[in-house]
Design a protein around this motif. Structure first.
Motif, PDB file in Angstrom:
ATOM      1  N   ALA A 116       0.843  -1.196   0.000  1.00  0.00           N
ATOM      2  CA  ALA A 116       0.000   0.000   0.000  1.00  0.00           C
ATOM      3  C   ALA A 116       0.880   1.248   0.000  1.00  0.00           C
ATOM      4  O   ALA A 116       1.989   1.251   0.544  1.00  0.00           O
ATOM      5  CB  ALA A 116      -0.917  -0.002   1.223  1.00  0.00           C
ATOM      6  N   ALA A 117       0.396   2.337  -0.594  1.00  0.00           N
ATOM      7  CA  ALA A 117       1.194   3.559  -0.739  1.00  0.00           C
ATOM      8  C   ALA A 117       1.648   4.109   0.602  1.00  0.00           C
ATOM      9  O   ALA A 117       2.769   4.594   0.742  1.00  0.00           O
ATOM     10  CB  ALA A 117       0.376   4.614  -1.502  1.00  0.00           C
ATOM     11  N   ASP A 118       0.782   4.016   1.625  1.00  0.00           N
ATOM     12  CA  ASP A 118       1.145   4.581   2.924  1.00  0.00           C
ATOM     13  C   ASP A 118       2.083   3.682   3.720  1.00  0.00           C
ATOM     14  O   ASP A 118       2.493   4.027   4.833  1.00  0.00           O
ATOM     15  CB  ASP A 118      -0.111   4.871   3.750  1.00  0.00           C
ATOM     16  CG  ASP A 118      -0.942   3.613   4.013  1.00  0.00           C
ATOM     17  OD1 ASP A 118      -0.598   2.533   3.464  1.00  0.00           O
ATOM     18  OD2 ASP A 118      -1.928   3.706   4.763  1.00  0.00           O
ATOM     19  N   ALA A 119       2.438   2.517   3.164  1.00  0.00           N
ATOM     20  CA  ALA A 119       3.318   1.588   3.887  1.00  0.00           C
ATOM     21  C   ALA A 119       4.690   1.444   3.228  1.00  0.00           C
ATOM     22  O   ALA A 119       5.520   0.679   3.706  1.00  0.00           O
ATOM     23  CB  ALA A 119       2.651   0.211   3.988  1.00  0.00           C
TER      24      ALA A 119
ATOM     25  N   GLU B 223       7.284   3.302   3.176  1.00  0.00           N
ATOM     26  CA  GLU B 223       8.401   3.635   4.057  1.00  0.00           C
ATOM     27  C   GLU B 223       8.365   2.795   5.331  1.00  0.00           C
ATOM     28  O   GLU B 223       9.400   2.426   5.886  1.00  0.00           O
ATOM     29  CB  GLU B 223       8.356   5.127   4.407  1.00  0.00           C
ATOM     30  CG  GLU B 223       9.502   5.607   5.302  1.00  0.00           C
ATOM     31  CD  GLU B 223      10.862   5.476   4.635  1.00  0.00           C
ATOM     32  OE1 GLU B 223      11.873   5.364   5.356  1.00  0.00           O
ATOM     33  OE2 GLU B 223      10.919   5.469   3.389  1.00  0.00           O
ATOM     34  N   ARG B 224       7.149   2.453   5.782  1.00  0.00           N
ATOM     35  CA  ARG B 224       7.010   1.728   7.039  1.00  0.00           C
ATOM     36  C   ARG B 224       7.573   0.314   6.964  1.00  0.00           C
ATOM     37  O   ARG B 224       7.941  -0.263   7.996  1.00  0.00           O
ATOM     38  CB  ARG B 224       5.524   1.700   7.432  1.00  0.00           C
ATOM     39  CG  ARG B 224       5.286   1.227   8.857  1.00  0.00           C
ATOM     40  CD  ARG B 224       3.859   1.488   9.313  1.00  0.00           C
ATOM     41  NE  ARG B 224       2.862   0.776   8.508  1.00  0.00           N
ATOM     42  CZ  ARG B 224       1.979   1.360   7.740  1.00  0.00           C
ATOM     43  NH1 ARG B 224       1.957   2.683   7.625  1.00  0.00           N
ATOM     44  NH2 ARG B 224       1.093   0.663   7.034  1.00  0.00           N
TER      45      ARG B 224
ATOM     46  N   GLU C  60       3.836  -5.794   7.161  1.00  0.00           N
ATOM     47  CA  GLU C  60       2.659  -5.262   6.489  1.00  0.00           C
ATOM     48  C   GLU C  60       1.604  -6.337   6.267  1.00  0.00           C
ATOM     49  O   GLU C  60       0.418  -6.061   6.302  1.00  0.00           O
ATOM     50  CB  GLU C  60       3.086  -4.641   5.150  1.00  0.00           C
ATOM     51  CG  GLU C  60       1.969  -4.026   4.358  1.00  0.00           C
ATOM     52  CD  GLU C  60       1.378  -2.812   5.055  1.00  0.00           C
ATOM     53  OE1 GLU C  60       0.284  -2.388   4.650  1.00  0.00           O
ATOM     54  OE2 GLU C  60       1.997  -2.301   6.013  1.00  0.00           O
TER      55      GLU C  60
END
Length: 672
Positions: A456-459, A461-462, A470
């Motif tokens: 997912a785009a928001d993950a 960097e995470r 994830e």
């Protein structure tokens, strides 16, 4: 020294001081005396060497000339007597009619005093203090002028150095935003306020100057007399340092490091206090996090080390079973399962150990030249069993030439192996995994692309965060500790590189890109890459002259301009800069405004007075950036006003503008 005949001639032509009379404004009477006293007085004036003392007629022509005038201005009496005194003035002063103005003022008021640049016989300039007194005859009628000139060049240089030092100090203090730096008067009231104080404490200068500094302390500290006690300690010991909670304007607290220094004048009288405050809140939180992280890292290292102990006998037992030929198919299947799971556990423990070493700073790289083809080959060998088991194809796309980096082969293999393991684990059976190796000018790119679950785009960097997984909630069967990608990033950064994740979203696969610096001797040169010192394309280089008395500033700016492909020269004062300009014929002149001797405005006037520099672009450089400062520079004739430190983007725009201007005018000259 003047010869005797000339000296006597000049003495004879000097007006005789009137005895006992005060007639005539500006006339200095003498006490009655005999002729020998008068001769002694005139001889004394004539022999003075540290002051030019001479007479002018009402028409401004020189009538007498003493030894000091010859020493300071360079002319002998024969050279100068009878000439108009305006020859001592600069072209700029002559254009303004300044010599005539001086005589007019002296004639009207009896006396005129001025300071400014004057010209010696050899053309050099000196800073002069000039006093012109009107002389009258006994009847009060004007008969000429007495002119006294002192060479104050050394004093002006010292004053200018002091002014520049004070200016730099003021600019430095004002520009500091990470420290609140301000003064207190002897009673503890705020007397000055810098931008850092505004940033940290929240008060604007007009809100806080004049108020007692105890406003920054909490009620408990004020009640305990802490502000007063700190000032007393500063007076007693000269300096006091403290850390504790302080109060901002909005009432919020911050953890501060505070240094208070007592300031005394030359007589030892207390003039006030210098107070420096740093906001240590973030540092305090970081220290707490680092201590917590250190404990976690030590625990992980210990845990991983202890887990290694039972793994050794398990692997040994599997090895023994692999040598046993009489195992039933069921036992052989169990043996292979134990082998695979033990290998997985060993890899997790290794990752855990390595992460512990990295976070505690105990990992060391064995650096040597590494061919990226070797990294790819060894990594594929390690991950082949897992890929074959899942029916996956690993495709390699690599150039023919060798791409060599300076690194640790084992650690680089570990990075790529982790990326391949992830690609295999999170991709469906029968899918394709692509490894791409690409050389850039000074780097090599290594990409691993899969056809798996995607990110997912928001993950994006995470996924590099320690223990982040994830897919754990989506699919708990994908085991792991969430260490692998964190370890990859740490190892890549230890090699001076970077790693990025990219994905178009869930179900669309992922791409991990590793960028590593090429070994210097193997770096690929491109036509668009020019090393420092190399000449740019013909006709593209500008001639740039930097004039600044701050040597570090001048040298670093010239070095930067040189790295951008232009020819740069440096001068550390205005006179030297003008001399270089006449030989160098620059396209662009960058001039510091505040220089001793010849300031930037004088340099500009001298340049503009010569036709050879009419097409050159001139830029003023100064620490002052107010609107009135810009207006002054532009009205003086500068094309551009730059505020120090010069912004690199603005410098690039200026160089591009000068290049376009030169190309349009067709004034390009070949470099020497």
């Amino acid at each position: 020294m003047l010869d005797q005949a000339t000296r006597q001639q000049e003495i004879d032509t000097m007006p005789k001081p009137e005895t006992g009379s005060t007639a005539g404004h500006g006339h200095v009477p003498m006490r009655p005396g005999d002729a020998s006293d008068e001769l002694l007085y005139r001889t004394l004036v004539q022999e003075i060497e540290d002051c030019a003392i001479f007479m002018l007629g009402l028409d401004g022509r020189i009538r007498t000339w003493n030894a000091g005038a010859q020493k300071i201005k360079g002319y002998t009496a024969d050279d100068i007597i009878g000439e108009h005194f305006s020859r001592f003035y600069t072209p700029d002063a002559l254009a303004r009619g300044w010599p005539d103005y001086e005589l007019e003022q002296a004639l009207a008021t009896g006396r005129f005093e001025d300071e400014g640049w004057r010209v010696r016989k050899d053309g050099t300039l000196f800073w002069a203090n000039v006093v012109i007194n009107l002389l009258r005859d006994p009847s009060g009628k004007p008969m000429g002028f007495a002119k006294l000139t002192r060479d104050l060049t050394v004093r002006r240089q010292e004053e200018e150095r002091l002014r520049q030092s004070e200016e730099r100090f003021r600019l430095l203090i004002e520009a500091v935003k990470d420290y609140a730096i301000f003064m207190l008067d002897p009673d503890g009231n705020v007397a000055s306020w810098n931008s850092g104080a505004v940033e940290i404490k929240g008060y604007r200068p007009e809100e806080i100057i004049g108020r007692h500094f105890s406003v920054f302390y909490g009620p408990e500290d004020v009640a305990a007399g802490k502000p007063r006690r700190e000032l007393e300690l500063a007076v007693r010991f000269g300096r006091v340092e403290d850390e504790g909670w302080r109060v901002r304007k909005d009432g919020s607290l911050f953890w501060a490091n505070v240094v208070i220094s007592a300031m005394h004048d030359s007589s030892g009288r207390l003039r006030g206090f210098a107070k420096v405050t740093r906001d240590m809140s973030a540092r305090r939180r970081i220290d707490e996090l680092e201590r917590s992280s250190q404990h976690v890292s030590e625990f992980l290292a210990t845990l991983a080390h202890e887990l290694r102990n039972p793994l050794a006998p398990l692997r040994n037992a599997v090895g023994v079973m692999q040598l046993e030929p009489a195992l039933t198919p069921t036992l052989a299947s169990c043996r292979d399962m134990i082998d695979r799971q033990t290998a997985q556990l060993a890899r997790l423990v290794d990752d855990l150990l390595d992460m512990g070493r990295i976070t505690t700073g105990k990992i060391e790289l064995r650096v040597a030249p590494v061919d990226m083809k070797d990294v790819v080959m060894h990594s594929i060998e390690a991950v082949r069993p897992l890929a074959d088991q899942r029916g996956q194809v690993i495709e390699v796309r690599s150039p023919q030439e060798r791409l060599v980096v300076e690194g640790d082969l084992a650690r680089l293999v570990q990075v790529l192996q982790n990326l391949l393991n992830n690609a295999s684990k999170f991709s469906p059976a029968g899918s394709r995994i692509v490894i791409e190796v690409e050389g850039e000018a000074r780097a090599v790119l290594l990409r691993v692309t899969d056809q798996g679950r995607g990110i997912a785009a928001d993950a994006l960097e995470r996924v590099f965060t320690l223990f982040a997984q994830e897919d754990r909630l989506l699919d708990p069967t994908h085991n792991g500790l969430g260490i692998g990608l964190t370890l990859c990033r740490s190892l890549v950064e230890l090699h001076g590189g970077a790693i990025l994740a990219a994905s178009e979203g869930r179900g669309k696969g992922s791409t991990f890109t590793v960028r590593l610096p090429l070994a210097r001797q193997h770096a690929c040169r491109r036509d668009t890459d020019r090393l420092p010192g190399e000449q740019p394309a013909p006709g593209g280089a500008l001639r740039v002259l930097v004039i600044d008395d701050n040597r570090d500033s001048a040298d670093s700016l010239a070095m930067l301009i040189g790295l951008k492909g232009h020819e740069a020269r440096v001068a550390y004062d205005g006179a030297h800069g003008l001399a270089i300009a006449r030989e160098f014929l620059p396209d662009l002149v960058l001039v510091d405004l505040a220089m001793p001797d010849f300031d930037g405005f004088f340099v500009l006037r001298e340049l503009r007075a010569q036709p050879a520099f009419h097409s050159a672009t001139t830029a003023a450089m100064t620490g002052f950036g107010q609107e009135q400062d810009r207006e002054r520079s532009l009205s003086a004739g500068f094309d551009v006003h730059l505020v120090k430190p010069v912004d690199i983007a603005l410098l690039d725009e200026l160089l591009a503008s000068v290049s376009e201007r030169r190309a349009a005018s067709g004034t390009a000259r070949p470099l020497p």
